[in-house]
Design a protein around this motif. Sequence first.
Motif, PDB file in Angstrom:
ATOM      1  N   ALA A 110       0.809  -1.217   0.000  1.00 58.90           N
ATOM      2  CA  ALA A 110       0.000   0.000   0.000  1.00 58.90           C
ATOM      3  C   ALA A 110       0.844   1.271   0.000  1.00 58.90           C
ATOM      4  O   ALA A 110       0.310   2.366  -0.203  1.00 58.90           O
ATOM      5  CB  ALA A 110      -0.930   0.012   1.204  1.00 58.90           C
ATOM      6  N   GLY A 111       2.147   1.137   0.244  1.00 58.89           N
ATOM      7  CA  GLY A 111       3.011   2.303   0.288  1.00 58.89           C
ATOM      8  C   GLY A 111       3.035   3.006   1.629  1.00 58.89           C
ATOM      9  O   GLY A 111       3.604   4.102   1.750  1.00 58.89           O
ATOM     10  N   GLU A 112       2.462   2.373   2.676  1.00 53.85           N
ATOM     11  CA  GLU A 112       2.515   2.958   4.010  1.00 53.85           C
ATOM     12  C   GLU A 112       3.908   2.824   4.618  1.00 53.85           C
ATOM     13  O   GLU A 112       4.324   3.659   5.424  1.00 53.85           O
ATOM     14  CB  GLU A 112       1.517   2.260   4.935  1.00 53.85           C
ATOM     15  N   LEU A 113       4.604   1.771   4.256  1.00 56.51           N
ATOM     16  CA  LEU A 113       5.936   1.470   4.773  1.00 56.51           C
ATOM     17  C   LEU A 113       6.878   1.230   3.605  1.00 56.51           C
ATOM     18  O   LEU A 113       6.479   0.703   2.564  1.00 56.51           O
ATOM     19  CB  LEU A 113       5.903   0.216   5.653  1.00 56.51           C
ATOM     20  N   GLU A 114       8.144   1.587   3.809  1.00 55.04           N
ATOM     21  CA  GLU A 114       9.158   1.298   2.794  1.00 55.04           C
ATOM     22  C   GLU A 114       9.422  -0.199   2.729  1.00 55.04           C
ATOM     23  O   GLU A 114       9.510  -0.799   1.670  1.00 55.04           O
ATOM     24  CB  GLU A 114      10.449   2.043   3.136  1.00 55.04           C
ATOM     25  N   ASN A 115       9.556  -0.791   3.888  1.00 59.07           N
ATOM     26  CA  ASN A 115       9.783  -2.222   4.053  1.00 59.07           C
ATOM     27  C   ASN A 115       9.395  -2.554   5.480  1.00 59.07           C
ATOM     28  O   ASN A 115       8.977  -1.665   6.240  1.00 59.07           O
ATOM     29  CB  ASN A 115      11.236  -2.604   3.726  1.00 59.07           C
ATOM     30  N   ALA A 116       9.527  -3.814   5.882  1.00 52.43           N
ATOM     31  CA  ALA A 116       9.103  -4.186   7.228  1.00 52.43           C
ATOM     32  C   ALA A 116       9.886  -5.391   7.725  1.00 52.43           C
ATOM     33  O   ALA A 116      10.287  -6.261   6.946  1.00 52.43           O
ATOM     34  CB  ALA A 116       7.605  -4.486   7.256  1.00 52.43           C
ATOM     35  N   PHE A 117      10.065  -5.409   9.046  1.00 52.78           N
ATOM     36  CA  PHE A 117      10.650  -6.560   9.735  1.00 52.78           C
ATOM     37  C   PHE A 117       9.634  -7.062  10.745  1.00 52.78           C
ATOM     38  O   PHE A 117       9.096  -6.289  11.550  1.00 52.78           O
ATOM     39  CB  PHE A 117      11.943  -6.172  10.454  1.00 52.78           C
ATOM     40  N   CYS A 118       9.364  -8.360  10.708  1.00 52.33           N
ATOM     41  CA  CYS A 118       8.427  -8.990  11.627  1.00 52.33           C
ATOM     42  C   CYS A 118       9.226  -9.721  12.703  1.00 52.33           C
ATOM     43  O   CYS A 118       9.828 -10.764  12.432  1.00 52.33           O
ATOM     44  CB  CYS A 118       7.507  -9.953  10.876  1.00 52.33           C
ATOM     45  N   CYS A 119       9.236  -9.143  13.899  1.00 50.83           N
ATOM     46  CA  CYS A 119       9.992  -9.721  15.016  1.00 50.83           C
ATOM     47  C   CYS A 119       9.061 -10.687  15.733  1.00 50.83           C
ATOM     48  O   CYS A 119       8.384 -10.326  16.701  1.00 50.83           O
ATOM     49  CB  CYS A 119      10.485  -8.611  15.943  1.00 50.83           C
ATOM     50  N   VAL A 120       9.014 -11.912  15.230  1.00 48.00           N
ATOM     51  CA  VAL A 120       7.965 -12.855  15.604  1.00 48.00           C
ATOM     52  C   VAL A 120       8.550 -14.162  16.120  1.00 48.00           C
ATOM     53  O   VAL A 120       9.698 -14.497  15.856  1.00 48.00           O
ATOM     54  CB  VAL A 120       7.039 -13.148  14.399  1.00 48.00           C
ATOM     55  N   ARG A 121       7.737 -14.875  16.822  1.00 45.41           N
ATOM     56  CA  ARG A 121       7.944 -16.263  17.162  1.00 45.41           C
ATOM     57  C   ARG A 121       6.579 -16.859  17.481  1.00 45.41           C
ATOM     58  O   ARG A 121       5.709 -16.126  17.939  1.00 45.41           O
ATOM     59  CB  ARG A 121       8.967 -16.458  18.296  1.00 45.41           C
ATOM     60  N   PRO A 122       6.361 -18.133  17.219  1.00 44.87           N
ATOM     61  CA  PRO A 122       7.310 -19.114  16.681  1.00 44.87           C
ATOM     62  C   PRO A 122       7.704 -18.808  15.239  1.00 44.87           C
ATOM     63  O   PRO A 122       6.972 -18.138  14.514  1.00 44.87           O
ATOM     64  CB  PRO A 122       6.542 -20.432  16.764  1.00 44.87           C
ATOM     65  N   PRO A 123       8.890 -19.310  14.851  1.00 45.61           N
ATOM     66  CA  PRO A 123       9.330 -19.158  13.463  1.00 45.61           C
ATOM     67  C   PRO A 123       8.470 -20.014  12.541  1.00 45.61           C
ATOM     68  O   PRO A 123       7.531 -20.695  12.994  1.00 45.61           O
ATOM     69  CB  PRO A 123      10.781 -19.645  13.502  1.00 45.61           C
ATOM     70  N   GLY A 124       8.794 -19.999  11.222  1.00 44.92           N
ATOM     71  CA  GLY A 124       7.859 -20.644  10.311  1.00 44.92           C
ATOM     72  C   GLY A 124       8.416 -21.512   9.203  1.00 44.92           C
ATOM     73  O   GLY A 124       7.694 -22.330   8.648  1.00 44.92           O
ATOM     74  N   HIS A 125       9.708 -21.371   8.840  1.00 42.79           N
ATOM     75  CA  HIS A 125      10.119 -21.906   7.542  1.00 42.79           C
ATOM     76  C   HIS A 125      10.211 -23.423   7.469  1.00 42.79           C
ATOM     77  O   HIS A 125      10.327 -23.973   6.376  1.00 42.79           O
ATOM     78  CB  HIS A 125      11.420 -21.242   7.062  1.00 42.79           C
ATOM     79  N   HIS A 126      10.134 -24.114   8.616  1.00 45.10           N
ATOM     80  CA  HIS A 126      10.082 -25.581   8.576  1.00 45.10           C
ATOM     81  C   HIS A 126       8.652 -26.121   8.480  1.00 45.10           C
ATOM     82  O   HIS A 126       8.472 -27.321   8.222  1.00 45.10           O
ATOM     83  CB  HIS A 126      10.736 -26.180   9.810  1.00 45.10           C
ATOM     84  N   ALA A 127       7.648 -25.281   8.698  1.00 44.28           N
ATOM     85  CA  ALA A 127       6.262 -25.759   8.690  1.00 44.28           C
ATOM     86  C   ALA A 127       5.831 -26.063   7.265  1.00 44.28           C
ATOM     87  O   ALA A 127       5.781 -25.183   6.413  1.00 44.28           O
ATOM     88  CB  ALA A 127       5.347 -24.724   9.320  1.00 44.28           C
ATOM     89  N   GLU A 128       5.499 -27.321   7.010  1.00 45.20           N
ATOM     90  CA  GLU A 128       5.059 -27.749   5.696  1.00 45.20           C
ATOM     91  C   GLU A 128       3.538 -27.590   5.591  1.00 45.20           C
ATOM     92  O   GLU A 128       2.870 -27.323   6.593  1.00 45.20           O
ATOM     93  CB  GLU A 128       5.486 -29.200   5.463  1.00 45.20           C
ATOM     94  N   PRO A 129       2.972 -27.729   4.409  1.00 43.14           N
ATOM     95  CA  PRO A 129       1.523 -27.562   4.284  1.00 43.14           C
ATOM     96  C   PRO A 129       0.706 -28.461   5.208  1.00 43.14           C
ATOM     97  O   PRO A 129      -0.397 -28.081   5.607  1.00 43.14           O
ATOM     98  CB  PRO A 129       1.266 -27.893   2.809  1.00 43.14           C
ATOM     99  N   ASP A 130       1.240 -29.613   5.575  1.00 37.92           N
ATOM    100  CA  ASP A 130       0.482 -30.527   6.427  1.00 37.92           C
ATOM    101  C   ASP A 130       1.291 -31.065   7.604  1.00 37.92           C
ATOM    102  O   ASP A 130       0.987 -32.126   8.143  1.00 37.92           O
ATOM    103  CB  ASP A 130      -0.050 -31.699   5.603  1.00 37.92           C
ATOM    104  N   ARG A 131       2.307 -30.288   8.041  1.00 38.48           N
ATOM    105  CA  ARG A 131       3.170 -30.817   9.094  1.00 38.48           C
ATOM    106  C   ARG A 131       3.873 -29.691   9.844  1.00 38.48           C
ATOM    107  O   ARG A 131       4.471 -28.809   9.228  1.00 38.48           O
ATOM    108  CB  ARG A 131       4.217 -31.747   8.485  1.00 38.48           C
ATOM    109  N   ALA A 132       3.782 -29.720  11.181  1.00 35.53           N
ATOM    110  CA  ALA A 132       4.565 -28.837  12.042  1.00 35.53           C
ATOM    111  C   ALA A 132       5.854 -29.549  12.414  1.00 35.53           C
ATOM    112  O   ALA A 132       5.863 -30.763  12.649  1.00 35.53           O
ATOM    113  CB  ALA A 132       3.781 -28.482  13.303  1.00 35.53           C
ATOM    114  N   MET A 133       6.951 -28.810  12.469  1.00 36.30           N
ATOM    115  CA  MET A 133       8.238 -29.397  12.837  1.00 36.30           C
ATOM    116  C   MET A 133       9.253 -28.270  13.036  1.00 36.30           C
ATOM    117  O   MET A 133       9.013 -27.123  12.654  1.00 36.30           O
ATOM    118  CB  MET A 133       8.739 -30.353  11.749  1.00 36.30           C
ATOM    119  N   GLY A 134      10.386 -28.604  13.641  1.00 30.85           N
ATOM    120  CA  GLY A 134      11.493 -27.668  13.732  1.00 30.85           C
ATOM    121  C   GLY A 134      11.142 -26.357  14.409  1.00 30.85           C
ATOM    122  O   GLY A 134      11.586 -25.293  13.964  1.00 30.85           O
ATOM    123  N   PHE A 135      10.356 -26.399  15.475  1.00 32.21           N
ATOM    124  CA  PHE A 135       9.899 -25.234  16.243  1.00 32.21           C
ATOM    125  C   PHE A 135       8.810 -24.448  15.511  1.00 32.21           C
ATOM    126  O   PHE A 135       8.404 -23.384  15.980  1.00 32.21           O
ATOM    127  CB  PHE A 135      11.037 -24.260  16.586  1.00 32.21           C
TER     128      PHE A 135
END
Length: 307
Positions: A110-135
């Motif tokens: 929308a142009g409200e922000l130049e860019n963004a950082f999401c300081c979040v947890r739990p992390p996400g990149h190991h979560a598969e479409p049908d499986r939770a794993m790796g935190f």
Amino acid sequence: MPTGYYTHPSFLLHEMGHFHPECPERLQAIEDHLISHGLDGLLDRREAPPATAAHLERVHRPDYLAALAAASPASGYHPIDPDTLMNPRTLEAAAHAAGAAVAATDAVIAGELENAFCCVRPPGHHAEPDRAMGFCFYNNVAIAARHALEAHGLERVAIVDFDVHHGNGTEAAFRGDRRVLMCSFFQHPFYPYSGAETIAPNMSNIPLPAYSNGMAVREVAETIWLPRLEEFKPQMLFISAGFDAHREDDMGQMGLVEQDYAWITERLLEVARRHAQGRIVSCLEGGYNLSALARSVAAHLKVLMEG
């Protein structure tokens, strides 16, 4: 325009037991460092909303989401695997983590922000479409990237993952999807013991041996990632920002330092300026040495704030 910074109080309520490395103290260390170094007031701080079922179902199967909700404990912990546990507030935190990525995507487009950082947890990149794993429970970056494609009509997005572990969940979500280019490096052989074989033309995932340093990673970026990104011309970049390849982090055995994360971020910002109107959404993944994590996030943010 400012750099957005998304977080939420629920992120401190998800925990997986004493001495678990993926702990609430990770975010507290980042916050303390930003305040002590005068960076906190330079960010556009925003509270992350929860992701909706429609957001989550763009990546995750409904039956998986239902099973995860049914497994949420009323008290104590429910183990998904030996390293990944749910407490009564886990899915609340996970919903806000995915929601942060979606909201950041909306605000940047929308142009409200130049860019963004999401300081979040739990992390996400190991979560598969049908499986939770790796935190990981919901794949935050994958959900945001699919939102950019399907809700905003973008035609090409790139995901860059510099966590020490292979983002198997992100790969599973986008394998063979010509609208998405995924670039990563990761220590190999190492958890989750995947990604070393090229399985789809839109994946540029580079295994590196233990003890690889920042120069090795920069060479991967210069010779493989950046040419692929230039050819692809993404309309938006998403970053799975894991900082556990830092030389002080015992979770892996790689040798990056803060200056390497800043360099990678600078190169990605250049790509975003050329092809994506500067649009970047970055989401925290790993990083378990509290001091190294806080310093690395600050280095990453300083570059984004120059965007």
